[in-house]
Design an enzyme around this catalytic site. Structure first.
Site, PDB file in Angstrom:
ATOM      1  N   HIS A 107      -0.656  21.351  12.083  1.00  0.00           N
ATOM      2  CA  HIS A 107      -1.325  20.084  11.756  1.00  0.00           C
ATOM      3  C   HIS A 107      -1.277  19.095  12.921  1.00  0.00           C
ATOM      4  O   HIS A 107      -1.251  17.889  12.710  1.00  0.00           O
ATOM      5  CB  HIS A 107      -0.687  19.465  10.511  1.00  0.00           C
ATOM      6  CG  HIS A 107      -0.853  20.333   9.297  1.00  0.00           C
ATOM      7  ND1 HIS A 107      -2.073  20.546   8.704  1.00  0.00           N
ATOM      8  CD2 HIS A 107       0.038  21.078   8.604  1.00  0.00           C
ATOM      9  CE1 HIS A 107      -1.924  21.372   7.678  1.00  0.00           C
ATOM     10  NE2 HIS A 107      -0.644  21.715   7.601  1.00  0.00           N
ATOM     11  N   TRP A 109      30.063   0.662  26.028  1.00  0.00           N
ATOM     12  CA  TRP A 109      28.725   1.187  25.754  1.00  0.00           C
ATOM     13  C   TRP A 109      27.879  -0.063  25.544  1.00  0.00           C
ATOM     14  O   TRP A 109      28.008  -0.746  24.541  1.00  0.00           O
ATOM     15  CB  TRP A 109      28.749   2.062  24.496  1.00  0.00           C
ATOM     16  CG  TRP A 109      27.464   2.760  24.208  1.00  0.00           C
ATOM     17  CD1 TRP A 109      27.015   3.908  24.790  1.00  0.00           C
ATOM     18  CD2 TRP A 109      26.475   2.394  23.233  1.00  0.00           C
ATOM     19  NE1 TRP A 109      25.805   4.263  24.254  1.00  0.00           N
ATOM     20  CE2 TRP A 109      25.444   3.360  23.306  1.00  0.00           C
ATOM     21  CE3 TRP A 109      26.347   1.346  22.324  1.00  0.00           C
ATOM     22  CZ2 TRP A 109      24.311   3.303  22.488  1.00  0.00           C
ATOM     23  CZ3 TRP A 109      25.225   1.294  21.521  1.00  0.00           C
ATOM     24  CH2 TRP A 109      24.227   2.262  21.611  1.00  0.00           C
ATOM     25  N   LYS A 140      20.150  18.879  19.557  1.00  0.00           N
ATOM     26  CA  LYS A 140      21.210  19.339  20.475  1.00  0.00           C
ATOM     27  C   LYS A 140      20.648  19.485  21.882  1.00  0.00           C
ATOM     28  O   LYS A 140      21.249  19.051  22.854  1.00  0.00           O
ATOM     29  CB  LYS A 140      21.805  20.681  20.031  1.00  0.00           C
ATOM     30  CG  LYS A 140      22.706  20.662  18.856  1.00  0.00           C
ATOM     31  CD  LYS A 140      24.100  20.140  19.104  1.00  0.00           C
ATOM     32  CE  LYS A 140      24.259  18.677  18.893  1.00  0.00           C
ATOM     33  NZ  LYS A 140      24.124  18.015  17.690  1.00  0.00           N
ATOM     34  N   CYS A 195      32.474   1.209  21.946  1.00  0.00           N
ATOM     35  CA  CYS A 195      33.425   0.935  23.006  1.00  0.00           C
ATOM     36  C   CYS A 195      34.799   1.475  22.615  1.00  0.00           C
ATOM     37  O   CYS A 195      35.116   1.611  21.442  1.00  0.00           O
ATOM     38  CB  CYS A 195      33.516  -0.565  23.234  1.00  0.00           C
ATOM     39  SG  CYS A 195      31.909  -1.290  23.571  1.00  0.00           S
ATOM     40  N   ARG A 241      33.654   7.360  23.309  1.00  0.00           N
ATOM     41  CA  ARG A 241      33.117   6.231  22.560  1.00  0.00           C
ATOM     42  C   ARG A 241      32.137   5.381  23.374  1.00  0.00           C
ATOM     43  O   ARG A 241      31.453   4.514  22.819  1.00  0.00           O
ATOM     44  CB  ARG A 241      34.265   5.321  22.086  1.00  0.00           C
ATOM     45  CG  ARG A 241      35.261   6.002  21.210  1.00  0.00           C
ATOM     46  CD  ARG A 241      36.338   5.039  20.779  1.00  0.00           C
ATOM     47  NE  ARG A 241      35.797   3.996  19.935  1.00  0.00           N
ATOM     48  CZ  ARG A 241      35.629   4.091  18.636  1.00  0.00           C
ATOM     49  NH1 ARG A 241      35.968   5.205  18.019  1.00  0.00           N
ATOM     50  NH2 ARG A 241      35.130   3.100  17.941  1.00  0.00           N
ATOM     51  N   LYS A 294      29.443   8.484  20.967  1.00  0.00           N
ATOM     52  CA  LYS A 294      29.720   9.349  19.823  1.00  0.00           C
ATOM     53  C   LYS A 294      29.665   8.594  18.515  1.00  0.00           C
ATOM     54  O   LYS A 294      29.243   9.117  17.496  1.00  0.00           O
ATOM     55  CB  LYS A 294      31.087  10.006  19.997  1.00  0.00           C
ATOM     56  CG  LYS A 294      31.420  10.929  18.851  1.00  0.00           C
ATOM     57  CD  LYS A 294      32.114  12.164  19.287  1.00  0.00           C
ATOM     58  CE  LYS A 294      32.179  13.175  18.182  1.00  0.00           C
ATOM     59  NZ  LYS A 294      30.895  13.836  17.936  1.00  0.00           N
ATOM     60  N   ASN A 302      34.981  -4.477  20.753  1.00  0.00           N
ATOM     61  CA  ASN A 302      34.056  -3.424  20.332  1.00  0.00           C
ATOM     62  C   ASN A 302      33.275  -3.981  19.150  1.00  0.00           C
ATOM     63  O   ASN A 302      33.868  -4.418  18.169  1.00  0.00           O
ATOM     64  CB  ASN A 302      34.864  -2.183  19.908  1.00  0.00           C
ATOM     65  CG  ASN A 302      33.997  -1.113  19.275  1.00  0.00           C
ATOM     66  OD1 ASN A 302      32.784  -1.060  19.507  1.00  0.00           O
ATOM     67  ND2 ASN A 302      34.616  -0.253  18.478  1.00  0.00           N
ATOM     68  N   GLY A 303      31.934  -3.994  19.256  1.00  0.00           N
ATOM     69  CA  GLY A 303      31.124  -4.535  18.157  1.00  0.00           C
ATOM     70  C   GLY A 303      30.104  -5.515  18.693  1.00  0.00           C
ATOM     71  O   GLY A 303      29.839  -5.545  19.899  1.00  0.00           O
ATOM     72  N   GLU A 319      18.055  20.078  14.035  1.00  0.00           N
ATOM     73  CA  GLU A 319      19.349  19.989  14.710  1.00  0.00           C
ATOM     74  C   GLU A 319      19.326  20.736  16.052  1.00  0.00           C
ATOM     75  O   GLU A 319      19.888  20.261  17.043  1.00  0.00           O
ATOM     76  CB  GLU A 319      20.443  20.540  13.780  1.00  0.00           C
ATOM     77  CG  GLU A 319      21.855  20.571  14.342  1.00  0.00           C
ATOM     78  CD  GLU A 319      22.394  19.207  14.774  1.00  0.00           C
ATOM     79  OE1 GLU A 319      21.756  18.180  14.505  1.00  0.00           O
ATOM     80  OE2 GLU A 319      23.454  19.195  15.419  1.00  0.00           O
ATOM     81  N   GLU A 360      19.770  15.993  23.448  1.00  0.00           N
ATOM     82  CA  GLU A 360      20.950  15.143  23.680  1.00  0.00           C
ATOM     83  C   GLU A 360      21.659  15.461  24.987  1.00  0.00           C
ATOM     84  O   GLU A 360      22.079  14.562  25.708  1.00  0.00           O
ATOM     85  CB  GLU A 360      21.993  15.375  22.568  1.00  0.00           C
ATOM     86  CG  GLU A 360      21.842  14.541  21.352  1.00  0.00           C
ATOM     87  CD  GLU A 360      22.928  14.848  20.332  1.00  0.00           C
ATOM     88  OE1 GLU A 360      23.444  13.891  19.764  1.00  0.00           O
ATOM     89  OE2 GLU A 360      23.259  16.029  20.089  1.00  0.00           O
TER      90      GLU A 360
HETATM   91  C1  G6P Z   1      25.602   9.096  17.174  1.00  0.00           C
HETATM   92  C2  G6P Z   1      25.981  10.399  17.845  1.00  0.00           C
HETATM   93  C3  G6P Z   1      25.388  11.573  17.073  1.00  0.00           C
HETATM   94  C4  G6P Z   1      25.840  11.504  15.619  1.00  0.00           C
HETATM   95  C5  G6P Z   1      25.433  10.174  14.972  1.00  0.00           C
HETATM   96  C6  G6P Z   1      26.056  10.013  13.602  1.00  0.00           C
HETATM   97  O1  G6P Z   1      24.265   8.853  17.349  1.00  0.00           O
HETATM   98  O2  G6P Z   1      25.541  10.429  19.186  1.00  0.00           O
HETATM   99  O3  G6P Z   1      25.855  12.785  17.637  1.00  0.00           O
HETATM  100  O4  G6P Z   1      25.267  12.572  14.913  1.00  0.00           O
HETATM  101  O5  G6P Z   1      25.917   9.098  15.777  1.00  0.00           O
HETATM  102  O6  G6P Z   1      27.449   9.954  13.739  1.00  0.00           O
HETATM  103  P1  G6P Z   1      28.463  10.128  12.550  1.00  0.00           P
HETATM  104  O7  G6P Z   1      29.813   9.830  13.141  1.00  0.00           O
HETATM  105  O8  G6P Z   1      28.077   9.160  11.490  1.00  0.00           O
HETATM  106  O9  G6P Z   1      28.355  11.541  12.068  1.00  0.00           O
END
Ligand code: G6P
Length: 609
Positions: A505, A75, A486, A2, A27, A604, A101-102, A482, A489
């Protein structure tokens, strides 16, 4: 998670708080709300949806007035995405208003206690419970009521509270969820991070865990939840407005992909000495002896950071010859991990706030490991919890899908790998050669970015396909992970990343006519083997998109489309190979009409476990 912004001063604060809130939307963005106190009365306006929806609703009600207030983007954790569950929350007794937030972990027990006292709840949130508890304990002193309530709470919180009976006071507190206080001239802005503060003042301090701050236009007082006074360190914020604005780009993700060469130059600046074959890492120098004696390394992170950590695992093992393993923080923490003598834990995180990573780090430290941070956000929880560390220095990352932080993390792990290797067995000459190659990565990245239009064209051909594979080996197996992350996401396409050899496999059963398979097939130890895997997919009707080394004409015979990257030593190739994959995901999301910077259901920075 949040986002929090609150203000107290002499200005009408609604619009200035909302400007800040927009900067924090990364956030969390499923609901938004605002409250102010005007003439001793609290007004709350909240709605599901984005800050823009909140602005519309405010317009409908004719706006709100007041020079003290708070606002929030949510969130969801406890309770669905509904107007009543959005913040701010109020109590039913003392005129309390609160944003949070939390997660309050013992909220069920607290709620039962409060219900027995006759309180009626309007939402399903843990946050409303805290508002009611503060209201229940309020006896004419908001700061004291907040301190007392927080002594009853377990869990994580960044909160801001105000009360109709003290209409020029904000009280904020933190445990686990970040909170900064911007100190202006007769005005204060409290926010989840500095990007919501910088437009008003460049002086700020970070609240520490279990600290409470009481702020009025006249000044502030900081204490612990046990009311022991503490003196915070007011510092200069290291953010420039330009860094957090879009400029000529359409999205922050696009801006951040294109910023990578510049960002990497910053990451490397002053840390490499090619002439001497030396890596200079000021942040770890006090632990040089312990680092040399390291026998086992656990790299931990979540999401993109874990993929960078996995590249780190390959790099450090290969270069420094130290047994290394990358693990999800969430798994590491709960499986009773073995930490032997001379174990080093490296926590990798852009935000430095990811709860799973932080918890793993704390667990490892308690069991005697030395802890390093590879973190972007200066002063973040992980940065402070670690014994030492190396900052990414890639600047604020705002797009929810991480890009420049990933390449920054890989670059820092490369520096760490070389640093450890040099202290053990690597010759100065070998190290010099790799440093020179590393220093050229930003220029080589620029060459890849010049082919953005081609990446878009290729993406257009496949963007309607709902299932994709991403395959790589060795150093580029995590790059495949990765690339898949991407794509899923931000374009909501189902994509799986895996070691190219693993495909046969089981996943090979998925391949049907026209299924896109992205292979990272740059020149390296396993090139021939990757080529065989390409043949296996091709002969079953899959369409091949290859990331290959410039000059590799042979691959054109097998692949439907090829993205070329400049030749570099294999261990440095992920930083280049990932770039076309980032661009492809970006274009796929844009073509499919998605909100690139705010993908559905994501946040994020995930500050809950
Ligand atoms: C969330 C984000 C990801 C990110 C992960 C770790 O899930 O959506 O994009 O890679 O957190 O975040 P950090 O801030 O620890 O790199």
């Amino acid at each position: 998670m949040c986002g929090i912004v609150a203000y107290v001063g002499s200005k009408q604060c609604a619009n200035l708080m909302l400007e800040g809130l927009k900067r924090l939307e990364y956030r969390g963005y499923d609901s938004a709300g605002i409250a102010t106190i005007d003439q001793g009365k609290i007004t709350v306006v909240k709605t599901v949806g984005r800050v823009a929806n909140l602005e519309d609703k405010l317009e409908q009600v004719g706006g709100i007035r007041g020079s003290i207030g708070m606002c929030h983007t949510r969130w969801a954790t406890h309770g669905g995405v509904t107007d009543p569950n959005a913040h701010p929350h109020t109590d039913d007794k003392s005129g309390i208003c609160l944003i949070h937030n939390g997660i309050i972990e013992n909220y069920v027990a607290l709620k039962t206690y409060l219900e027995e006292k006759g309180h009626k709840f309007k939402s399903q949130t843990d946050t409303e419970v805290l508002a009611m508890l503060i209201g229940e304990l309020y006896d004419g002193d908001l700061e004291a009521a907040v301190q007392a309530a927080l002594r009853e709470v377990t869990g994580a919180y960044g909160i801001v509270v105000m009360c109709e009976k003290e209409p020029d006071t904000l009280v904020a507190a933190r445990k686990g969820s970040p909170l900064m206080v911007g100190v202006g001239d007769g005005e204060f802005v409290i926010a989840s991070d500095g990007s919501a503060i910088i437009a008003h003042t460049s002086h700020a301090f970070t609240l520490e865990d279990y600290q409470v701050v009481k702020v009025t236009p006249k000044g502030f007082r900081t204490s612990t939840i046990h009311n022991v006074p503490v003196t915070p360190k007011v510092q200069q914020l290291e953010i420039e407005l330009e860094q957090i604005e879009l400029g000529s780009f359409s999205h922050f993700m696009q801006k951040e992909i294109f910023e990578q060469p510049k960002a990497l130059r910053n990451t490397l600046r002053g840390r490499t000495d090619a002439r001497e074959g030396k890596i200079v890492l000021g942040g770890v120098s006090n632990f040089a002896k312990q680092l040399t004696a390291t026998r086992r390394i656990v790299l931990t992170g979540q999401g993109t950071a874990l993929h960078a950590a996995t590249i780190g695992e390959y790099l450090i093992e290969d270069l420094a010859r130290i047994y290394s393993v990358a693990e999800y923080g969430s798994e590491f923490r709960y499986r009773n991990p073995i930490i032997e003598e001379n174990t080093l834990v490296i926590a990798v995180s852009q935000s430095g706030e990811t709860a799973d990573t932080l918890a793993a780090l704390i667990e490892a430290k308690e069991r005697g490991a030395l802890a390093l941070g590879v973190v972007n956000v200066v002063g973040s929880s992980i940065a402070r919890e670690t014994d030492a560390g190396v900052y990414l220095r890639v600047g604020p990352e705002i797009g929810v899908a991480s890009t420049k932080a990933f390449t920054g993390q890989v670059a820092v792990l490369t520096l760490l790998g070389l640093y450890l290797a040099r202290r053990r067995h690597m010759s100065g000459d070998e190290c010099s050669d790799l440093i020179r190659e590393l220093e050229q990565i930003p220029d080589k990245m620029e060459r890849i970015l010049e082919h953005d239009a081609k990446v878009r064209k290729v993406t257009e051909k496949y963007v309607d396909r709902e299932n994709w594979l991403f395959l790589g080996r060795g150093y580029n197996y995590p790059t495949a992970l990765e690339g898949a992350l991407k794509l899923k996401e931000i374009s909501y396409i189902h994509a799986e990343g895996m070691p190219a050899a693993e495909m046969k496999h089981g996943p090979i059963a998925l391949i049907n006519d026209g299924m896109p398979a992205v292979f990272i097939a740059n020149k390296g130890r396993q090139y021939e083997k990757v080529i065989s895997n390409i043949q296996e997919v091709k002969s079953r009707g899959g369409r091949i998109i290859a990331v290959a080394t410039e000059g590799d004409e042979h691959i054109k015979k097998m692949a439907d489309d090829v993205f070329y990257i400049p030749d570099v030593p294999e261990c440095l190739s992920p930083m280049l190979a990932v770039v076309p994959l980032q661009l492809m995901a970006y274009h796929a999301a844009v073509i499919r009409g998605h909100d690139v910077d705010k993908p559905r259901n994501l946040a994020k920075s995930v500050t809950v476990e």
